[in-house]
Scaffold this motif. Structure first.
Motif, PDB file in Angstrom:
ATOM      1  N   GLY A 102      -1.829   3.343   6.959  1.00 50.94           N
ATOM      2  CA  GLY A 102      -1.369   2.655   5.757  1.00 50.94           C
ATOM      3  C   GLY A 102       0.114   2.738   5.505  1.00 50.94           C
ATOM      4  N   SER A 103       0.835   3.469   6.364  1.00 48.71           N
ATOM      5  CA  SER A 103       2.273   3.632   6.144  1.00 48.71           C
ATOM      6  C   SER A 103       3.054   2.446   6.704  1.00 48.71           C
ATOM      7  CB  SER A 103       2.767   4.920   6.791  1.00 48.71           C
ATOM      8  OG  SER A 103       2.673   4.838   8.207  1.00 48.71           O
ATOM      9  N   LYS A 104       4.298   2.304   6.232  1.00 45.44           N
ATOM     10  CA  LYS A 104       5.165   1.238   6.728  1.00 45.44           C
ATOM     11  C   LYS A 104       5.512   1.471   8.197  1.00 45.44           C
ATOM     12  CE  LYS A 104       9.434  -1.220   5.550  1.00 45.44           C
ATOM     13  NZ  LYS A 104      10.589  -1.270   4.597  1.00 45.44           N
ATOM     14  N   ARG A 105       5.715   2.732   8.573  1.00 46.26           N
ATOM     15  CA  ARG A 105       5.998   3.051   9.976  1.00 46.26           C
ATOM     16  C   ARG A 105       4.848   2.637  10.886  1.00 46.26           C
ATOM     17  NH1 ARG A 105       7.010   8.768  11.459  1.00 46.26           N
ATOM     18  NH2 ARG A 105       7.334   7.782  13.490  1.00 46.26           N
ATOM     19  N   ARG A 106       3.624   2.824  10.413  1.00 49.91           N
ATOM     20  CA  ARG A 106       2.474   2.455  11.240  1.00 49.91           C
ATOM     21  C   ARG A 106       2.412   0.945  11.451  1.00 49.91           C
ATOM     22  NH1 ARG A 106      -1.887   5.159  13.017  1.00 49.91           N
ATOM     23  NH2 ARG A 106      -3.738   3.944  13.583  1.00 49.91           N
ATOM     24  N   ARG A 107       2.682   0.189  10.386  1.00 53.33           N
ATOM     25  CA  ARG A 107       2.670  -1.271  10.522  1.00 53.33           C
ATOM     26  C   ARG A 107       3.725  -1.728  11.528  1.00 53.33           C
ATOM     27  NH1 ARG A 107       1.798  -0.973   4.875  1.00 53.33           N
ATOM     28  NH2 ARG A 107       4.022  -1.341   4.442  1.00 53.33           N
ATOM     29  N   LYS A 108       4.894  -1.087  11.481  1.00 50.33           N
ATOM     30  CA  LYS A 108       5.949  -1.435  12.435  1.00 50.33           C
ATOM     31  C   LYS A 108       5.539  -1.070  13.865  1.00 50.33           C
ATOM     32  CE  LYS A 108      10.011  -1.201   9.419  1.00 50.33           C
ATOM     33  NZ  LYS A 108      11.310  -0.522   9.172  1.00 50.33           N
ATOM     34  N   ALA A 109       4.891   0.080  14.032  1.00 50.54           N
ATOM     35  CA  ALA A 109       4.452   0.510  15.363  1.00 50.54           C
ATOM     36  C   ALA A 109       3.401  -0.432  15.923  1.00 50.54           C
ATOM     37  CB  ALA A 109       3.921   1.939  15.295  1.00 50.54           C
ATOM     38  N   VAL A 110       2.464  -0.851  15.074  1.00 47.33           N
ATOM     39  CA  VAL A 110       1.430  -1.808  15.499  1.00 47.33           C
ATOM     40  C   VAL A 110       2.063  -3.130  15.900  1.00 47.33           C
ATOM     41  CG1 VAL A 110      -0.521  -3.188  14.700  1.00 47.33           C
ATOM     42  CG2 VAL A 110      -0.431  -0.756  14.157  1.00 47.33           C
ATOM     43  N   ALA A 111       3.047  -3.592  15.124  1.00 46.93           N
ATOM     44  CA  ALA A 111       3.732  -4.850  15.425  1.00 46.93           C
ATOM     45  C   ALA A 111       4.479  -4.756  16.753  1.00 46.93           C
ATOM     46  CB  ALA A 111       4.688  -5.216  14.301  1.00 46.93           C
ATOM     47  N   ARG A 112       5.069  -3.582  17.028  1.00 45.41           N
ATOM     48  CA  ARG A 112       5.801  -3.411  18.287  1.00 45.41           C
ATOM     49  C   ARG A 112       4.857  -3.494  19.483  1.00 45.41           C
ATOM     50  NH1 ARG A 112       8.625   2.042  20.626  1.00 45.41           N
ATOM     51  NH2 ARG A 112       9.682   1.088  22.395  1.00 45.41           N
ATOM     52  N   ILE A 113       3.695  -2.849  19.382  1.00 44.38           N
ATOM     53  CA  ILE A 113       2.714  -2.906  20.475  1.00 44.38           C
ATOM     54  C   ILE A 113       2.226  -4.334  20.674  1.00 44.38           C
ATOM     55  CG2 ILE A 113       0.403  -2.172  21.178  1.00 44.38           C
ATOM     56  CD1 ILE A 113       0.978   0.500  19.773  1.00 44.38           C
ATOM     57  N   ALA A 114       1.940  -5.031  19.571  1.00 43.67           N
ATOM     58  CA  ALA A 114       1.487  -6.423  19.663  1.00 43.67           C
ATOM     59  C   ALA A 114       2.546  -7.304  20.314  1.00 43.67           C
ATOM     60  CB  ALA A 114       1.142  -6.946  18.276  1.00 43.67           C
ATOM     61  N   ALA A 115       3.827  -7.049  19.994  1.00 47.55           N
ATOM     62  CA  ALA A 115       4.911  -7.837  20.580  1.00 47.55           C
ATOM     63  C   ALA A 115       5.005  -7.601  22.084  1.00 47.55           C
ATOM     64  CB  ALA A 115       6.227  -7.493  19.908  1.00 47.55           C
ATOM     65  N   LEU A 116       4.826  -6.354  22.516  1.00 44.28           N
ATOM     66  CA  LEU A 116       4.869  -6.045  23.953  1.00 44.28           C
ATOM     67  C   LEU A 116       3.729  -6.725  24.697  1.00 44.28           C
ATOM     68  CD1 LEU A 116       5.824  -2.250  23.822  1.00 44.28           C
ATOM     69  CD2 LEU A 116       7.230  -4.104  24.752  1.00 44.28           C
ATOM     70  N   HIS A 117       2.526  -6.655  24.147  1.00 44.98           N
ATOM     71  CA  HIS A 117       1.388  -7.320  24.780  1.00 44.98           C
ATOM     72  C   HIS A 117       1.569  -8.838  24.772  1.00 44.98           C
ATOM     73  CE1 HIS A 117      -1.356  -4.100  25.822  1.00 44.98           C
ATOM     74  NE2 HIS A 117      -1.145  -3.520  24.641  1.00 44.98           N
ATOM     75  N   GLY A 118       2.136  -9.364  23.695  1.00 48.23           N
ATOM     76  CA  GLY A 118       2.382 -10.803  23.636  1.00 48.23           C
ATOM     77  C   GLY A 118       3.360 -11.252  24.702  1.00 48.23           C
ATOM     78  N   LYS A 119       4.388 -10.452  24.943  1.00 48.22           N
ATOM     79  CA  LYS A 119       5.357 -10.777  25.988  1.00 48.22           C
ATOM     80  C   LYS A 119       4.692 -10.789  27.360  1.00 48.22           C
ATOM     81  CE  LYS A 119       9.810  -9.413  27.972  1.00 48.22           C
ATOM     82  NZ  LYS A 119      10.943  -8.456  27.896  1.00 48.22           N
ATOM     83  N   VAL A 120       3.821  -9.804  27.624  1.00 49.99           N
ATOM     84  CA  VAL A 120       3.102  -9.750  28.900  1.00 49.99           C
ATOM     85  C   VAL A 120       2.242 -10.995  29.083  1.00 49.99           C
ATOM     86  CG1 VAL A 120       1.288  -8.545  30.180  1.00 49.99           C
ATOM     87  CG2 VAL A 120       3.115  -7.238  29.083  1.00 49.99           C
ATOM     88  N   ARG A 121       1.538 -11.406  28.020  1.00 50.31           N
ATOM     89  CA  ARG A 121       0.695 -12.603  28.109  1.00 50.31           C
ATOM     90  C   ARG A 121       1.520 -13.844  28.418  1.00 50.31           C
ATOM     91  NH1 ARG A 121      -2.022 -10.172  23.751  1.00 50.31           N
ATOM     92  NH2 ARG A 121      -0.812 -11.388  22.250  1.00 50.31           N
ATOM     93  N   ARG A 122       2.664 -13.973  27.756  1.00 54.11           N
ATOM     94  CA  ARG A 122       3.511 -15.149  27.991  1.00 54.11           C
ATOM     95  C   ARG A 122       4.088 -15.142  29.397  1.00 54.11           C
ATOM     96  NH1 ARG A 122       5.020 -13.689  22.787  1.00 54.11           N
ATOM     97  NH2 ARG A 122       6.949 -12.711  23.496  1.00 54.11           N
ATOM     98  N   GLN A 123       4.486 -13.976  29.889  1.00 51.99           N
ATOM     99  CA  GLN A 123       5.008 -13.886  31.260  1.00 51.99           C
ATOM    100  C   GLN A 123       3.924 -14.246  32.278  1.00 51.99           C
ATOM    101  OE1 GLN A 123       6.342  -9.777  31.060  1.00 51.99           O
ATOM    102  NE2 GLN A 123       8.488 -10.407  31.103  1.00 51.99           N
ATOM    103  N   ARG A 124       2.720 -13.729  32.057  1.00 55.76           N
ATOM    104  CA  ARG A 124       1.612 -14.009  32.977  1.00 55.76           C
ATOM    105  C   ARG A 124       1.274 -15.498  32.972  1.00 55.76           C
ATOM    106  NH1 ARG A 124      -2.507 -10.539  31.039  1.00 55.76           N
ATOM    107  NH2 ARG A 124      -1.538  -8.854  32.234  1.00 55.76           N
ATOM    108  N   LEU A 125       1.272 -16.097  31.790  1.00 58.67           N
ATOM    109  CA  LEU A 125       0.972 -17.523  31.663  1.00 58.67           C
ATOM    110  C   LEU A 125       2.023 -18.364  32.370  1.00 58.67           C
ATOM    111  CD1 LEU A 125      -1.184 -19.282  30.228  1.00 58.67           C
ATOM    112  CD2 LEU A 125       0.404 -19.484  28.314  1.00 58.67           C
TER     113      LEU A 125
END
Length: 262
Positions: A102-125
């Motif tokens: 529930g912390s702001k740091r956690r939301r930022k950490a989750v967003a960072r992981i999602a961004a990394l996975h999103g980049k991998v998906r776009r590169q693979r595509l």
């Protein structure tokens, strides 16, 4: 010229259009990936864009070392985008584990992981589109293995009643198969082949990697290493993936002949 899409309940939203819309738009959906929003249009009656005939045919073998190996001996690289981002993902996962729910740091950490996975998906595509385009431009007929990827990457741990064997090795192989993106590549290849007027043939992969392309001898011992093939009967030596791709091409052309004769 600016492009706008009208979304119900929101109004007109400006979008960056990456290619012209062809055919008749039937559905519009909106997807969010991290801080990015995407508008996805599904169209029907999309006009085909056939390419000039080349008179060339090819068999392709999908792999981990090379994403695609052709019967002509070409190798299309497998960039392994997920493996390349593994260190950054590991750091991001550790940072996430240290945060409070529930912390702001956690939301930022989750967003960072999602961004990394999103980049991998776009590169693979992007890599899959480029590899598929290379094939449909050069060949009229493309034969490939009819792979059941979901079965190949099924859980390595098994069940309580039937636990898996060599779980660590199988899990590593599963990650490599998923990182290669075979399913994504085959889907894109099918779409591009249809649009370009190319013929795509799926063949049973059984024994394609164990059969000698020179004499037809089938034996597990023919496959010496991941890349080495040496026939125990006729002593034919070749790159194992090229040998398999030749067998895939022959099987595909045989299926094509049967279909045309029917």
């Amino acid at each position: 010229t600016a492009t706008f899409v009208r979304l119900q309940g929101i109004g007109h939203v400006r979008v960056h259009q990456h290619r012209p819309v062809r055919g008749t738009v039937k559905t519009v959906s909106v997807k969010r990936e991290g801080h990015r929003w995407y508008v996805i249009l599904s169209c029907e009656d999309v006009p085909a864009e056939p390419l000039p005939a080349t008179g060339a045919v090819v068999g392709i073998d999908l792999g981990v070392a090379s994403l695609v190996t052709t019967s002509d001996g070409d190798h299309l690289d497998n960039p392994r985008h997920l493996a390349a981002s593994a260190d950054r993902l590991a750091v991001a996962q550790r940072d996430l584990a240290r945060t409070k729910r529930g912390s702001k740091r956690r939301r930022k950490a989750v967003a960072r992981i999602a961004a990394l996975h999103g980049k991998v998906r776009r590169q693979r595509l992007d890599g899959a589109h480029k590899a598929a385009l290379h094939l449909v431009r050069d060949y009229d007929v493309i034969a490939h293995e009819d792979l059941r990827i979901a079965n190949m990457t099924r859980s390595a741990s098994g069940t309580v009643e039937t636990p898996g064997r060599n779980v660590t090795q199988k899990s590593g192989l599963n990650r490599s198969l998923l990182d290669a993106g075979w399913g994504v590549f085959l889907r894109i290849l099918a779409d591009k082949a249809e649009s370009a007027g190319r013929e795509l043939i799926a063949v049973n992969p059984r024994n394609t990697s164990r059969t000698c392309a020179a004499c037809g001898h089938v034996a597990k011992e023919n496959r010496l290493t991941q890349a080495g093939f040496h026939c125990q009967r006729c002593a034919h030596t070749a790159h194992a993936d090229v040998n398999a791709a030749i067998n895939i091409l022959r099987a595909g052309l045989a299926l094509r002949d049967v279909a045309q004769a029917a």
